[in-house]
Design a protein around this motif. Structure first.
Motif, PDB file in Angstrom:
ATOM      1  N   TYR A  37      -6.923  -8.374  47.694  1.00 24.35           N
ATOM      2  CA  TYR A  37      -7.459  -9.271  46.676  1.00 24.35           C
ATOM      3  C   TYR A  37      -6.355  -9.633  45.701  1.00 24.35           C
ATOM      4  CZ  TYR A  37      -7.422  -5.843  42.884  1.00 24.35           C
ATOM      5  OH  TYR A  37      -7.020  -4.959  41.915  1.00 24.35           O
ATOM      6  N   LEU A  38      -6.564 -10.754  45.034  1.00 28.29           N
ATOM      7  CA  LEU A  38      -5.626 -11.223  44.028  1.00 28.29           C
ATOM      8  C   LEU A  38      -6.312 -11.161  42.673  1.00 28.29           C
ATOM      9  CD1 LEU A  38      -2.776 -12.404  43.682  1.00 28.29           C
ATOM     10  CD2 LEU A  38      -3.788 -14.680  43.816  1.00 28.29           C
ATOM     11  N   PRO A  39      -5.895 -10.273  41.784  1.00 32.93           N
ATOM     12  CA  PRO A  39      -6.591 -10.128  40.493  1.00 32.93           C
ATOM     13  C   PRO A  39      -6.415 -11.352  39.619  1.00 32.93           C
ATOM     14  CG  PRO A  39      -4.582  -8.818  40.517  1.00 32.93           C
ATOM     15  CD  PRO A  39      -4.754  -9.352  41.911  1.00 32.93           C
ATOM     16  N   TRP A  40      -7.376 -11.550  38.735  1.00 34.51           N
ATOM     17  CA  TRP A  40      -7.303 -12.645  37.778  1.00 34.51           C
ATOM     18  C   TRP A  40      -6.343 -12.300  36.658  1.00 34.51           C
ATOM     19  CZ3 TRP A  40     -12.891 -14.831  36.698  1.00 34.51           C
ATOM     20  CH2 TRP A  40     -13.400 -15.350  37.887  1.00 34.51           C
ATOM     21  N   ILE A  41      -5.821 -13.356  36.039  1.00 32.67           N
ATOM     22  CA  ILE A  41      -5.064 -13.180  34.796  1.00 32.67           C
ATOM     23  C   ILE A  41      -6.047 -13.417  33.663  1.00 32.67           C
ATOM     24  CG2 ILE A  41      -3.130 -13.976  33.399  1.00 32.67           C
ATOM     25  CD1 ILE A  41      -1.737 -14.894  35.868  1.00 32.67           C
ATOM     26  N   ARG A  42      -6.555 -12.347  33.092  1.00 32.39           N
ATOM     27  CA  ARG A  42      -7.600 -12.455  32.086  1.00 32.39           C
ATOM     28  C   ARG A  42      -6.986 -12.474  30.691  1.00 32.39           C
ATOM     29  NH1 ARG A  42     -12.527 -11.560  34.283  1.00 32.39           N
ATOM     30  NH2 ARG A  42     -12.571 -10.636  36.356  1.00 32.39           N
ATOM     31  N   GLY A  43      -7.602 -13.279  29.829  1.00 31.94           N
ATOM     32  CA  GLY A  43      -7.195 -13.309  28.431  1.00 31.94           C
ATOM     33  C   GLY A  43      -6.024 -14.238  28.184  1.00 31.94           C
ATOM     34  N   ARG A  44      -6.008 -14.820  27.017  1.00 30.21           N
ATOM     35  CA  ARG A  44      -4.933 -15.730  26.636  1.00 30.21           C
ATOM     36  C   ARG A  44      -3.840 -15.027  25.825  1.00 30.21           C
ATOM     37  NH1 ARG A  44      -6.362 -21.076  27.301  1.00 30.21           N
ATOM     38  NH2 ARG A  44      -8.548 -21.475  27.797  1.00 30.21           N
ATOM     39  N   ILE A  96      -2.071 -12.346  26.739  1.00 26.50           N
ATOM     40  CA  ILE A  96      -0.934 -11.896  27.527  1.00 26.50           C
ATOM     41  C   ILE A  96      -0.040 -13.087  27.824  1.00 26.50           C
ATOM     42  CG2 ILE A  96      -2.227  -9.981  28.528  1.00 26.50           C
ATOM     43  CD1 ILE A  96      -2.617 -11.614  31.019  1.00 26.50           C
ATOM     44  N   SER A  97       1.229 -12.869  27.822  1.00 31.74           N
ATOM     45  CA  SER A  97       2.198 -13.969  27.930  1.00 31.74           C
ATOM     46  C   SER A  97       2.526 -14.248  29.389  1.00 31.74           C
ATOM     47  CB  SER A  97       3.467 -13.608  27.154  1.00 31.74           C
ATOM     48  OG  SER A  97       3.962 -12.349  27.577  1.00 31.74           O
ATOM     49  N   SER A  98       1.535 -14.733  30.162  1.00 28.51           N
ATOM     50  CA  SER A  98       1.774 -15.025  31.573  1.00 28.51           C
ATOM     51  C   SER A  98       2.632 -16.272  31.744  1.00 28.51           C
ATOM     52  CB  SER A  98       0.435 -15.220  32.293  1.00 28.51           C
ATOM     53  OG  SER A  98      -0.305 -16.271  31.700  1.00 28.51           O
ATOM     54  N   HIS A  99       2.647 -17.159  30.734  1.00 27.42           N
ATOM     55  CA  HIS A  99       3.450 -18.370  30.846  1.00 27.42           C
ATOM     56  C   HIS A  99       4.937 -18.086  30.601  1.00 27.42           C
ATOM     57  CE1 HIS A  99       0.145 -21.284  31.231  1.00 27.42           C
ATOM     58  NE2 HIS A  99      -0.524 -20.491  30.413  1.00 27.42           N
ATOM     59  N   ARG A 100       5.237 -16.996  29.938  1.00 23.58           N
ATOM     60  CA  ARG A 100       6.637 -16.677  29.649  1.00 23.58           C
ATOM     61  C   ARG A 100       7.281 -15.818  30.727  1.00 23.58           C
ATOM     62  NH1 ARG A 100       6.211 -14.634  23.505  1.00 23.58           N
ATOM     63  NH2 ARG A 100       4.152 -14.036  24.245  1.00 23.58           N
ATOM     64  N   VAL A 101       6.479 -15.274  31.625  1.00 23.95           N
ATOM     65  CA  VAL A 101       7.014 -14.494  32.747  1.00 23.95           C
ATOM     66  C   VAL A 101       7.274 -15.451  33.899  1.00 23.95           C
ATOM     67  CG1 VAL A 101       6.577 -12.623  34.362  1.00 23.95           C
ATOM     68  CG2 VAL A 101       5.743 -12.460  32.013  1.00 23.95           C
ATOM     69  N   THR A 102       8.466 -15.473  34.411  1.00 21.78           N
ATOM     70  CA  THR A 102       8.834 -16.385  35.491  1.00 21.78           C
ATOM     71  C   THR A 102       8.964 -15.631  36.809  1.00 21.78           C
ATOM     72  OG1 THR A 102      11.196 -16.109  35.009  1.00 21.78           O
ATOM     73  CG2 THR A 102      10.037 -17.913  33.898  1.00 21.78           C
ATOM     74  N   VAL A 103       9.020 -16.400  37.884  1.00 21.97           N
ATOM     75  CA  VAL A 103       9.111 -15.826  39.226  1.00 21.97           C
ATOM     76  C   VAL A 103      10.363 -14.983  39.384  1.00 21.97           C
ATOM     77  CG1 VAL A 103       9.407 -16.448  41.655  1.00 21.97           C
ATOM     78  CG2 VAL A 103       7.700 -17.625  40.269  1.00 21.97           C
ATOM     79  N   VAL A 112       1.618  -8.854  46.839  1.00 19.85           N
ATOM     80  CA  VAL A 112       2.106  -7.574  46.319  1.00 19.85           C
ATOM     81  C   VAL A 112       2.871  -7.783  45.019  1.00 19.85           C
ATOM     82  CG1 VAL A 112       3.569  -5.590  46.812  1.00 19.85           C
ATOM     83  CG2 VAL A 112       2.199  -6.619  48.642  1.00 19.85           C
ATOM     84  N   GLU A 113       3.801  -8.741  45.014  1.00 17.77           N
ATOM     85  CA  GLU A 113       4.590  -8.995  43.800  1.00 17.77           C
ATOM     86  C   GLU A 113       3.719  -9.550  42.676  1.00 17.77           C
ATOM     87  OE1 GLU A 113       7.041  -8.333  47.053  1.00 17.77           O
ATOM     88  OE2 GLU A 113       5.710 -10.089  46.877  1.00 17.77           O
ATOM     89  N   LEU A 114       2.757 -10.427  43.022  1.00 17.13           N
ATOM     90  CA  LEU A 114       1.871 -10.971  41.984  1.00 17.13           C
ATOM     91  C   LEU A 114       1.016  -9.885  41.350  1.00 17.13           C
ATOM     92  CD1 LEU A 114       0.598 -14.393  43.412  1.00 17.13           C
ATOM     93  CD2 LEU A 114       1.974 -14.018  41.367  1.00 17.13           C
ATOM     94  N   LYS A 115       0.466  -8.993  42.164  1.00 13.31           N
ATOM     95  CA  LYS A 115      -0.379  -7.924  41.630  1.00 13.31           C
ATOM     96  C   LYS A 115       0.412  -6.984  40.739  1.00 13.31           C
ATOM     97  CE  LYS A 115      -3.315  -6.056  44.585  1.00 13.31           C
ATOM     98  NZ  LYS A 115      -3.866  -5.520  45.839  1.00 13.31           N
ATOM     99  N   LYS A 116       1.652  -6.688  41.134  1.00  9.18           N
ATOM    100  CA  LYS A 116       2.478  -5.828  40.291  1.00  9.18           C
ATOM    101  C   LYS A 116       2.807  -6.510  38.962  1.00  9.18           C
ATOM    102  CE  LYS A 116       4.738  -3.184  43.989  1.00  9.18           C
ATOM    103  NZ  LYS A 116       6.038  -2.868  44.662  1.00  9.18           N
ATOM    104  N   SER A 168      -0.333  -6.521  36.812  1.00  6.46           N
ATOM    105  CA  SER A 168      -0.610  -5.158  36.344  1.00  6.46           C
ATOM    106  C   SER A 168       0.325  -4.751  35.214  1.00  6.46           C
ATOM    107  CB  SER A 168      -0.488  -4.179  37.509  1.00  6.46           C
ATOM    108  OG  SER A 168      -0.685  -2.850  37.080  1.00  6.46           O
ATOM    109  N   SER A 169       1.596  -5.133  35.315  1.00  7.45           N
ATOM    110  CA  SER A 169       2.544  -4.788  34.249  1.00  7.45           C
ATOM    111  C   SER A 169       2.249  -5.561  32.967  1.00  7.45           C
ATOM    112  CB  SER A 169       3.977  -5.081  34.707  1.00  7.45           C
ATOM    113  OG  SER A 169       4.139  -6.464  34.984  1.00  7.45           O
ATOM    114  N   LEU A 170       1.588  -6.720  33.079  1.00  6.74           N
ATOM    115  CA  LEU A 170       1.215  -7.469  31.887  1.00  6.74           C
ATOM    116  C   LEU A 170      -0.012  -6.875  31.213  1.00  6.74           C
ATOM    117  CD1 LEU A 170       1.679 -11.245  32.785  1.00  6.74           C
ATOM    118  CD2 LEU A 170       2.870  -9.966  31.037  1.00  6.74           C
ATOM    119  N   THR A 171      -1.036  -6.585  32.016  1.00  5.43           N
ATOM    120  CA  THR A 171      -2.271  -6.041  31.446  1.00  5.43           C
ATOM    121  C   THR A 171      -2.125  -4.588  31.031  1.00  5.43           C
ATOM    122  OG1 THR A 171      -3.026  -5.551  33.696  1.00  5.43           O
ATOM    123  CG2 THR A 171      -3.713  -7.640  32.725  1.00  5.43           C
ATOM    124  N   ASN A 172      -1.298  -3.822  31.771  1.00  9.21           N
ATOM    125  CA  ASN A 172      -1.055  -2.407  31.437  1.00  9.21           C
ATOM    126  C   ASN A 172       0.451  -2.175  31.375  1.00  9.21           C
ATOM    127  OD1 ASN A 172      -3.902  -1.506  31.615  1.00  9.21           O
ATOM    128  ND2 ASN A 172      -3.654  -2.062  33.778  1.00  9.21           N
TER     129      ASN A 172
END
Length: 644
Positions: free
Chosen positions: A488-495, A497-504, A628-632, A635-639
């Protein structure tokens, strides 16, 4: 010859046989015999059919499991979590195989035959049955017209089939389509809308039409009839109580989801229960069903949890307009010996308990009993029990308000009595919506009852419950996916967390395996034999690393195993020679940049149901990103890890 008898010395009782008199340990044997007689008297005091009812529940559970055991593992459980995994792009072997259809039907029939003993529904298994038929019909259509298999069209059929599965259970085509959209996929194509509605409408119409043909109904009507007031169904101040009810349902749903996921994980990891599930599933099913059957026996504890009612009768009684607490304030009707279809609410009243006591006891008992029932390996649906639990929560709140305001709430100089049935309807929609993370349960409640007079308060309760549940717990189906360890691919929950500032570039897999056109065949063979990748990235040359496409492992192995043509002396065979011989190469139509944000990459994977994507910089292959890389990264963003 007559058997010799005698009397014990100093005893004035009845004579005993000499074998008993002179046998070994006469006192111990007499004590055991007396204990068994006492136990027999105690058991038969609650009714001689207790044994048969318990045996019925255990046998039906064993038969349900036996059918699954004979066919395969894919017919157990709900089926919705696995379908979500398939629609996300993952291939689950044999899940959609039509050979499992018969086992699923027979197993579900046995599960439903247990009635209130297991307290399970059929929504999930019906969705599974529907998608199995859809997948089979799709394969027949493909073979009939001679077209190659199309993954996109197959997903369209599966989404429509999920809507049909819900619609044929509740005769609710609108909420069936919306529920399947909310539960099954994060993104939905509008093109599939009419397909889902058309199939769901046909299924719901036929479902209700069969009831007319069977003389169960005079015409096509709603599944659960209600008689709520149409002129003033609720007063404006009651909106606050409906929102509060939604908040309570949201909090209780978080508790339920946490306990259910924790207990399911405990059963799978505990040494005793995991061994039972691995080697003795019939024994585990029998033990769990024995516990549930013992508690739901009507003359015993079952009289306090309305165990004589079916699931339909549960909802019909909980949606009653009248306040049971006010009706029993000055009178105490006796608990009926037989079920009264005209007065189902009698099952919720007992002279020893009040209405509040039976409703609260029902909620407490069914809460953990449903969690235990979800661990039994058999086809079962879990939406309907959750819907009934929510109705009981709403009924409890509604009865409390009816007692607090016996004359009703005054609004605009007019006093209207409180209808606890309206709160039961809102509670059912709010709790089930919070557990499944859906809003369409509000529409489902209206389609089930045929009345929309409580549209505003029910929708507000559902929104309040979802706001709380989605902030703290994954949905019931997502939690099951996590516990079963399905991809499964977890959701990016909440605004926040800085998901826009983390790049590939921060989380991609930089150690990739590529094959170049100028690579010698000996090196290509080493790469293929030392890795198990399904696809290989093809680059222009070892030096440039310019990405030109991908090669399937199977195609590459077949090309290497083919008999090579004769080469000129001194010519070194390389991959380019195999490509010239017709080995297929797939072009790369989509790729990521190291500067692509995590949020954008996550949206691409969800929208297109991708498994992996290459990462290129100015055309050069520099890495890859998979689940695998997306989930990690998520996970590092939420925890985030603790600072060193």
């Amino acid at each position: 010859m007559e058997e010799l008898v005698g009397l014990r010395e100093g005893s004035s009782g009845s004579p005993v046989t000499l074998q008993e008199l002179w046998g070994p340990c006469p006192r111990i044997r007499r004590g055991i015999r007396g204990g068994l007689e006492w136990l027999k008297q105690k058991l038969f005091r609650v009714g001689e059919d207790w044994y048969f009812l318990m045996t019925l529940g255990v046998l039906m559970a064993l038969i349900s499991y036996a059918m699954n055991f004979a066919i395969g593992r894919v017919v157990r459980g709900s089926g919705i979590p696995e379908l979500k995994t398939i629609l996300s792009g993952v291939v689950l072997e044999d899940y959609l195989d039509i050979k499992n259809f018969g086992a699923k039907v027979v197993g579900l029939t046995c599960t439903l035959a247990t009635g209130s003993t297991l307290f399970l529904g059929k929504v999930g298994p019906f969705v599974h049955l529907s998608v199995m038929i859809a997948a089979y019909l799709g394969r027949v259509h493909t073979k009939a017209i001679g077209e190659p298999e199309n993954k996109s069209k197959q997903n369209e059929m599966l989404v429509a089939a999920a809507a049909v599965g819900v619609a044929t259970v509740f005769a609710a085509p609108f909420s069936g389509v919306l529920f399947s959209i909310e539960v099954m996929s994060s993104h939905f194509s509008v093109w599939d809308y009419w397909r889902g509605f058309f199939a769901a409408t046909c299924g719901a119409f036929m479902f209700r039409l069969l009831a007319v043909f069977n003389s169960e109904q005079e015409t096509i009507t709603s599944l659960y009839k209600t008689n709520f007031r149409v002129d003033v169904p609720f007063d404006l101040p009651e909106i606050f109580f409906f929102v509060a009810l939604g908040a309570i349902c949201g909090i209780l749903s978080c508790v339920y989801l946490f306990c259910q996921r924790t207990f399911l994980g405990f059963v799978k990891t505990n040494r005793v229960t995991s061994k039972l599930l691995a080697t003795s599933k019939p024994l585990y099913s029998a033990l769990a069903t024995l516990v549930l059957a013992s508690i739901t026996y009507p003359p015993g504890v079952g009289r306090f949890i309305a165990s004589r009612l079916s699931m339909k009768q549960h909802l019909e009684s909980l949606f009653d307009n009248n306040s049971w607490a006010l009706m029993t304030r000055n009178s105490s009707p006796p608990w009926p010996e037989e079920l009264d279809p005209q007065n189902l609410w009698f099952e919720w009243y007992h002279p020893r308990f009040t209405i509040f006591g039976t409703l609260a006891f029902f909620l407490v008992m069914k809460f953990w009993m449903l969690i235990l029932a979800t661990t039994i390996p058999m086809p079962a649906g879990y939406f309907m029990p959750i819907f009934i639990l929510g109705a009981a929560i709403g009924r409890l709140i509604g009865e409390a308000l009816a007692v607090a305001f016996p004359e009703g709430i005054v609004a605009g100089g007019v006093t209207n009595p409180i209808m606890p049935g309206g709160y039961a309807l809102a509670g059912a929609a709010a709790f089930s919506g919070a557990v499944t993370h859906t809003i369409s349960t509000a529409l489902l409640a209206f389609e089930l009852t045929g009345q929309i007079v409580h549209a505003l308060p029910v929708l507000m309760a559902v929104l309040a419950a979802n706001a709380i549940a989605q902030s703290f717990q994954p949905s019931f189906y997502d939690g099951t996916i996590i516990v079963k360890k399905l991809p499964y691919l977890p959701w990016i929950r909440g605004r926040k967390i800085s998901s826009h500032r983390v790049t590939v570039e921060h989380f991609m897999n930089a150690t990739i395996t590529t094959v170049a056109k100028d690579t010698p065949l000996e090196e290509v063979v080493k790469v293929v034999t030392s890795t198990d990748m399904a696809k290989y990235l093809l680059v222009e040359s070892t030096e440039s690393q310019i990405l030109v496409g991908t090669m399937e492992r199977t195609h590459l192995v077949q090309a290497l195993q083919a008999e090579p043509p004769s080469w000129a002396p001194g010519h070194q065979q390389c991959l380019q020679d195999i490509l010239a011989g017709g080995c297929p190469v797939e072009p790369v139509t989509l790729q990521l940049s190291p500067e692509t944000s995590l949020h954008q990459a996550h949206n691409l994977f969800e929208l297109l149901n991708l498994q992996s994507l290459p990462v290129t910089s100015r055309g050069r292959a520099v890495g890859s990103v998979s689940w695998v890389e997306l989930k990690k990264a998520i996970s590092s963003l939420t925890n985030p890890p603790a600072p060193k």
